[in-house]
Design a protein around this motif. Structure first.
Motif, PDB file in Angstrom:
ATOM      1  N   THR A   1      -0.324  -6.883  -9.400  1.00 40.01           N
ATOM      2  CA  THR A   1      -1.729  -6.945  -9.802  1.00 40.01           C
ATOM      3  C   THR A   1      -2.510  -5.862  -9.071  1.00 40.01           C
ATOM      4  N   VAL A   2      -3.589  -5.399  -9.689  1.00 40.15           N
ATOM      5  CA  VAL A   2      -4.467  -4.393  -9.091  1.00 40.15           C
ATOM      6  C   VAL A   2      -5.910  -4.894  -9.159  1.00 40.15           C
ATOM      7  N   ASP A   3      -6.785  -4.227  -8.424  1.00 30.68           N
ATOM      8  CA  ASP A   3      -8.195  -4.611  -8.402  1.00 30.68           C
ATOM      9  C   ASP A   3      -8.789  -4.628  -9.810  1.00 30.68           C
TER      10      ASP A   3
ATOM     11  N   THR B   1      -7.337   1.994  -4.361  1.00 28.50           N
ATOM     12  CA  THR B   1      -6.535   2.665  -5.386  1.00 28.50           C
ATOM     13  C   THR B   1      -5.088   2.913  -4.990  1.00 28.50           C
TER      14      THR B   1
ATOM     15  N   THR C   1       0.851  -1.185   0.000  1.00 27.71           N
ATOM     16  CA  THR C   1       0.000   0.000   0.000  1.00 27.71           C
ATOM     17  C   THR C   1       0.887   1.235   0.000  1.00 27.71           C
TER      18      THR C   1
ATOM     19  N   GLU D   1     -11.696  -3.803 -12.137  1.00 31.51           N
ATOM     20  CA  GLU D   1     -12.791  -2.825 -12.114  1.00 31.51           C
ATOM     21  C   GLU D   1     -14.104  -3.518 -12.493  1.00 31.51           C
TER      22      GLU D   1
ATOM     23  N   GLN E   1     -16.174  -9.072  -4.971  1.00 33.05           N
ATOM     24  CA  GLN E   1     -14.796  -8.877  -4.528  1.00 33.05           C
ATOM     25  C   GLN E   1     -14.728  -7.932  -3.338  1.00 33.05           C
ATOM     26  N   THR E   2     -13.664  -8.072  -2.587  1.00 32.33           N
ATOM     27  CA  THR E   2     -13.291  -7.095  -1.576  1.00 32.33           C
ATOM     28  C   THR E   2     -12.083  -6.377  -2.150  1.00 32.33           C
ATOM     29  N   ALA E   3     -12.272  -5.151  -2.578  1.00 34.53           N
ATOM     30  CA  ALA E   3     -11.216  -4.408  -3.260  1.00 34.53           C
ATOM     31  C   ALA E   3     -10.112  -3.994  -2.295  1.00 34.53           C
ATOM     32  N   PHE E   4      -8.892  -3.979  -2.801  1.00 34.47           N
ATOM     33  CA  PHE E   4      -7.751  -3.476  -2.037  1.00 34.47           C
ATOM     34  C   PHE E   4      -7.734  -1.949  -2.034  1.00 34.47           C
TER      35      PHE E   4
ATOM     36  N   THR F   1      -3.277   0.485  -3.371  1.00 31.12           N
ATOM     37  CA  THR F   1      -2.689  -0.829  -3.095  1.00 31.12           C
ATOM     38  C   THR F   1      -2.531  -1.641  -4.366  1.00 31.12           C
TER      39      THR F   1
END
Length: 104
Positions: free
Chosen positions: A41-43, A56, A9, A45, A51-54, A58
Motif C-alpha cells: 500500500t502507498v499513501d 514517496t 523505505t 493522495e 494523515q501522516t504520510a509515509f 515508502t
C-alpha cells in the motif's frame, strides 16, 4: 490471526523498482499456507492534514496470516530469500510490526 505491517523505505527514487520485484513475488506468497492477505500500500493522495504520510520512497505491506507458524514459514521461504537478494541494495530501511487483534 496474525497481522503484519511491514514498512519498507527504498533508497531515493527506487520505490517503483522495489515494487516491481515485490509484485513479481506476490503469487508465490499468496500460494503459501495460511496467507490471508499480502498487499503493498502507498499513501493516499489528497488526504491532507488527516494523515501522516509515509512519503514517496515508502510503501507499507499489509499482511494477514492464520498463525504465527505460517508467518515464520513465510519468512523462511526460498522465494522470500530470492526477493530479499534482489532488493537489498535498493532499500534504505525495513521495519516489521507483528500484531494481533485485541480481544477486549
Amino acid at each position: 490471526m496474525i497481522h503484519v505491517l511491514a514498512i519498507i523505505t527504498a533508497k531515493p527514487g527506487k520505490r517503483d523498482e522495489v515494487l516491481k520485484h515485490f509484485h513479481a513475488n506476490v503469487p508465490a506468497v499468496h500460494a503459501e499456507k495460511g496467507c490471508l492477505e499480502y498487499v503493498p500500500t502507498v499513501d493516499v493522495e489528497g488526504a491532507g492534514a488527516i494523515q501522516t504520510a509515509f512519503g514517496t520512497d515508502t510503501f507499507v505491506v499489509v499482511e494477514k496470516w492464520e498463525t504465527m507458524d505460517d508467518l515464520k514459514a513465510h519468512a523462511a521461504a526460498p522465494h522470500m530469500a530470492a526477493y530479499g537478494a534482489k532488493v537489498k541494495d535498493l532499500l534504505a530501511s525495513r521495519t516489521i510490526h507483528i500484531v494481533t487483534p485485541h480481544k477486549g
